[in-house]
Write an enzyme that holds these catalytic residues in place. Structure first.
Site, short mmCIF file in Angstrom:
data_model
loop_
_atom_site.label_atom_id
_atom_site.label_comp_id
_atom_site.label_asym_id
_atom_site.label_seq_id
_atom_site.Cartn_x
_atom_site.Cartn_y
_atom_site.Cartn_z
CB SER A 22 -58.28 -23.48 36.18
OG SER A 22 -57.74 -22.61 35.16
CG HIS A 55 -50.39 -14.20 32.10
ND1 HIS A 55 -51.08 -14.75 32.60
CD2 HIS A 55 -49.58 -15.09 31.45
CE1 HIS A 55 -51.47 -16.19 32.02
NE2 HIS A 55 -50.20 -16.10 31.16
CB CYS A 81 -37.60 3.76 25.59
SG CYS A 81 -38.62 4.59 27.07
NE ARG A 127 -57.22 -15.56 31.68
CZ ARG A 127 -56.77 -15.22 30.42
NH1 ARG A 127 -57.81 -15.56 29.45
NH2 ARG A 127 -55.89 -14.74 30.03
CB ILE A 158 -51.39 -8.90 36.16
CG1 ILE A 158 -52.97 -8.72 36.05
CG2 ILE A 158 -51.28 -9.78 34.94
CD1 ILE A 158 -53.52 -7.72 34.99
CG ASP A 159 -52.67 -9.86 42.01
OD1 ASP A 159 -51.68 -9.92 42.60
OD2 ASP A 159 -53.63 -11.07 41.75
#
Length: 251
Positions: free
Chosen positions: A201, A127, A138, A42, A109-110
Site C-alpha cells: 500500500s 522489517h 551477540c 495490520r 517477515i514471512d
C-alpha cells in the site's frame, strides 16, 4: 499512467516492461503474501488489530511483555508455515536468479522469498524475519522450535551462547530499522531501471519512499496492488489484478 485490471492485458504489459529491464528491483508488501494465505497483520481482523502493540523498550524491561510477545510469534509462525510461495514470489526469484533484477526489497517477515529460491544476499528484509529468533546481545540465530519448551514453561528464552535476551528477528514497534538494510535498499533503488512494487500500500515509512526515489533516479515504476496507492499517479503502469494470476505464465 496506465491502469490495467484485466489479467491478460496486465500480463502482456508486465511482460513488455520486464523485457526492457536490465537492472530491476522488486519491492514487496503484505499483498503478495495474502495471496499465499497469510493474513495482513495490520488489516482489520489481523493480529495487530486484535492485540495491543508491544514496544521494544517494554520487551526489554518486562518478562510478562516478553512472554506475551513470544505467544504472538508462535501464533504467527503457525499461519506462515501453512502458506506456500505463489507465482509472484516465483517470478521475482526467477528474475533475480537470471540476473535481470539485482535484488528484492521486502517489508514482509514471512520468509516466503527464501522458500521461493532466493538466498539472503539477494534479499533486503527491511522489517526483519519472523521465522527465526536472534540474540539481542551477540546476534546468534536460534530456531523457534528449539525455544518453545521454555516459552510453554513460562520463561522468555535466552541465548545459549551468551545468556542475552532472544527475540524474533523482526523490527518491533519502537525498535530502530536496520541501517545496513536501509542503506542497501537505497543504493539498489538508486541504480535500478525498473522498480516493481508487488502488494504494498506504500504507506509505511521509510520503505514507502523508495518508489519515489526510483522515479527521481530515472527508473520506470510499476505498481501491482489491489487498492489505489498515493504514488499511482507517478507510476508508468498500475496493475490492479491478483498478483499470482498475472505472474503465473511469466515464470
Amino acid at each position: 499512467m496506465a491502469v490495467v485490471s484485466d489479467i491478460n492485458i496486465a500480463r502482456e504489459e508486465l511482460r513488455a516492461r520486464l523485457a526492457e529491464c536490465r537492472r530491476g528491483v522488486g519491492f514487496t508488501g503484505a499483498g503478495i503474501s495474502t495471496e499465499s494465505g497469510i493474513p495482513d497483520f495490520r488489516s482489520p481482523g489481523g493480529i495487530w488489530s486484535r492485540f495491543r502493540p508491544i514496544e521494544y523498550d517494554e520487551f526489554l524491561a518486562s518478562e510478562d511483555a516478553r512472554l506475551e510477545d513470544w505467544d504472538r510469534r508462535y501464533k504467527m509462525i503457525a499461519e506462515i508455515r501453512r502458506a506456500e510461495p505463489n507465482a509472484g514470489h516465483g517470478l521475482l526469484a526467477k528474475l533475480v536468479r537470471g540476473g535481470r533484477f539485482s535484488c528484492v526489497i521486502t517489508q514482509n517477515i514471512d520468509g516466503l522469498h527464501q522458500r521461493s529460491g532466493l538466498i539472503d544476499r539477494q534479499l533486503v528484509e527491511l522489517h526483519g524475519n519472523g521465522t527465526y529468533a536472534s540474540c539481542l546481545s551477540c546476534q546468534k540465530r536460534h530456531e523457534l522450535d528449539d525455544l518453545k519448551v521454555e516459552v510453554d514453561e513460562g520463561r522468555a528464552p535466552r541465548c545459549k551462547a551468551c545468556g542475552g535476551l532472544l527475540k524474533a528477528a523482526v523490527v518491533s514497534f519502537g525498535q530502530a530499522m536496520p541501517e545496513i538494510g536501509l542503506t542497501r535498499a537505497a543504493e539498489e533503488t538508486d541504480s535500478c531501471d525498473l522498480f516493481l512494487v508487488m502488494g504494498s500500500s506504500l504507506q509505511v515509512q521509510p520503505a514507502a519512499s523508495l518508489p519515489l526515489m526510483a522515479k527521481r533516479a530515472g527508473a520506470s515504476l510499476v505498481i501491482m496492488n489491489r487498492e489505489e496507492t498515493h504514488l499511482d499517479d507517478l507510476a508508468d503502469l498500475v496493475i490492479r489484478a491478483p498478483i499470482a494470476k498475472v505472474c503465473e505464465s511469466l515464470i
